[in-house]
Scaffold this active site. Structure first.
Site, mmCIF file in Angstrom:
data_model
loop_
_atom_site.group_PDB
_atom_site.id
_atom_site.type_symbol
_atom_site.label_atom_id
_atom_site.label_comp_id
_atom_site.label_asym_id
_atom_site.label_seq_id
_atom_site.Cartn_x
_atom_site.Cartn_y
_atom_site.Cartn_z
ATOM 1 N N GLY A 183 0.806 -1.214 0.000
ATOM 2 C CA GLY A 183 0.000 0.000 0.000
ATOM 3 C C GLY A 183 0.837 1.262 0.000
ATOM 4 N N GLU A 228 11.093 -6.509 1.278
ATOM 5 C CA GLU A 228 10.329 -7.284 2.261
ATOM 6 C C GLU A 228 11.120 -8.550 2.598
ATOM 7 O OE1 GLU A 228 8.078 -8.887 4.919
ATOM 8 O OE2 GLU A 228 7.593 -6.890 4.142
ATOM 9 N N CYS A 251 1.750 0.941 13.386
ATOM 10 C CA CYS A 251 0.301 0.897 13.570
ATOM 11 C C CYS A 251 0.000 0.417 14.989
ATOM 12 C CB CYS A 251 -0.377 0.032 12.513
ATOM 13 S SG CYS A 251 0.238 -1.658 12.410
#
Length: 455
Positions: free
Chosen positions: A109, A128, A226
């Site tokens: 995203g 990643e 987050c």
């Protein structure tokens, strides 16, 4: 929502009078959103009709849900992303032509947001560490139509050796305790313990120390999580300020956004320049974002560099394109995509890629997607890749076939279509959306939509 007792007690102590509203927010539905893709040549009208409103702080951000099997989504005209997470890419604010690293990039995203803000100019390295997640990252960037993105599958400790002081901007959207996503992903509650945020904070510091070795003097680091945990948020921001020649850059706050909380770390007032997104204040999930600028010259290491031992890493062998392969590719390009200007053609096995400018030597790197996937060499022929189609506009070639929405559904199902037109390779377009390749033989369109993506 059944929250751990220790979690409730922790945030009652930290938030005081705000705690009741904060805890009540976990019983509200999670918030969905999407971004439209400015790299495409129009607006996804079908998806926009379903939007419930605009996200104020993102020019192309909307509240609403995306149909994963819609034309808009499958052709990369929209990306489903939680609204609070959208603000991270806005804070990074990469510019066209820069070298940018998204260090913990899956599922993609934020990477798709960054390459869009760069106008797909410059270089984005999206990394990643977990292979399966890296594959998903590569798929999402391909669907988005990114040309100047390289997808890597490395640990931050290995990556730092390959890109010393290389990047203008680095985003560390760190793996965290996930407290801010509890109502969206309730399974995360099962992993939470009172000690978990501190364990995550230690892991995040190792990632950040690698990031600092890759940042140019004068470069920008954005650190985001987050989670609500001060151990992972303000306290890690304070650790960065204490150990590196960094200053915090103030972040613009929109309605409902909170300052960072200096009192939750070492009291440094600079920490208020960070931004906190609380679900009882803003229409979105929990997020923390801090922005830093590296001053002066060399990076001050926190500890001695450790040698990394490679275990079981499989590196794909890449080669320069052969004369025969180049002739096959150039024949196809001249006939079908004459306006395409390649930068650096290389092959991984029988696959052809165009490596973007800004990165040259990749022999020692674990790369899943070395730039734009152009196609596959078969015996005496070249077949173009879906990624090349999705990175193209209908105006890039005269070999365009328009198909209806019903025909598009047949196409993504893998069916052949009966169409009339010029024989040979055709770029397929449905309602302005480039959706793939087909080869017209007589009045039969042979279907080249990848089998693994059909539905």
């Amino acid at each position: 929502m059944k929250l751990p007792t220790a979690f409730i007690e922790k945030y009652r102590q930290l938030l005081g009078n705000e705690a009741d509203a904060f805890l009540a927010a976990f019983d509200q539905p999670s918030c969905s959103g999407f971004r439209t893709n400015p790299l495409k040549n129009g607006q996804p009208d079908a998806t926009l009709k379903t939007a419930s409103g605009k996200v104020e702080y993102v020019e192309n951000g909307w509240f609403g849900k995306v149909d994963g099997k819609s034309l808009d989504h499958v052709t990369g005209w929209v990306y489903s992303q939680e609204p609070s997470a959208m603000y991270v890419g806005e804070v990074v604010d990469p510019q066209p032509g820069e070298r940018v690293l998204d260090l913990c990039a899956a599922p993609g995203g934020k990477s798709t947001h960054l390459i869009a803000k760069m106008h797909d100019e410059g270089l984005l390295v999206a990394n990643e560490i977990f292979r399966k997640r890296a594959n998903i990252l590569a798929e999402n960037l391909e669907r988005w139509g990114a040309r100047h993105a390289v997808v890597m599958n490395e640990s931050p400790a290995d990556l730092e050796k390959q890109f010393p002081q290389f990047f203008d901007r680095i985003l560390v959207d760190a793996p965290c305790s996930g407290e801010g996503m509890f109502r969206k992903e309730p399974a995360g509650i099962e992993y939470w313990t009172p000690d978990y945020p501190s364990e995550c904070a230690n892991r995040q510091r190792k990632i950040l120390s690698s990031a600092m070795k890759m940042l140019k003097p004068g470069g920008t680091l954005v650190y985001s999580t987050c989670t609500f945990a001060p151990e992972e948020d303000e306290q890690n921001a304070a650790w960065l300020l204490d150990n590196y020649d960094l200053t915090m850059v103030p972040i613009k706050k929109y309605a409902g956004m909170d300052d960072g909380r200096p009192e939750w770390a070492d009291g440094n007032p600079e920490l208020s320049r960070a931004v906190r997104l609380f679900p009882h204040h803003i229409q979105g999930e929990g997020h923390f974002i801090a922005k830093f600028r590296l001053q002066g010259g060399s990076v001050m290491p926190v500890s001695a560099k450790k040698k990394s031992k490679k275990k079981g890493k499989q590196r794909a062998n890449h080669n320069s394109i052969t004369k025969e392969q180049r002739a096959l590719f150039e024949k196809f390009a001249a006939q079908t995509m004459p306006s395409y200007q390649a930068n650096h053609l290389l092959t991984y096995g029988d696959q052809l890629y165009d490596l973007p400018k800004g990165i040259d030597e990749i022999a020692q790197m674990t790369i899943l997607r070395p730039g734009l996937h152009l196609g596959t060499f078969k015996k005496n022929r070249f077949e173009p890749a879906l990624a090349w189609a999705l990175a193209s506009q209908p105006t890039d070639t005269d070999h365009v076939l328009s198909i209806t929405l019903d025909q598009w559904r047949q196409y993504v199902h893998g069916d052949t279509l009966q169409l009339s037109g010029e024989p040979g390779w055709q770029l397929l377009v449905c309602q302005g959306h480039v959706c793939g390749w087909g080869k017209l033989v007589g009045q039969t369109l042979k279907n080249f939509y990848p089998k693994g993506l059909r539905f």
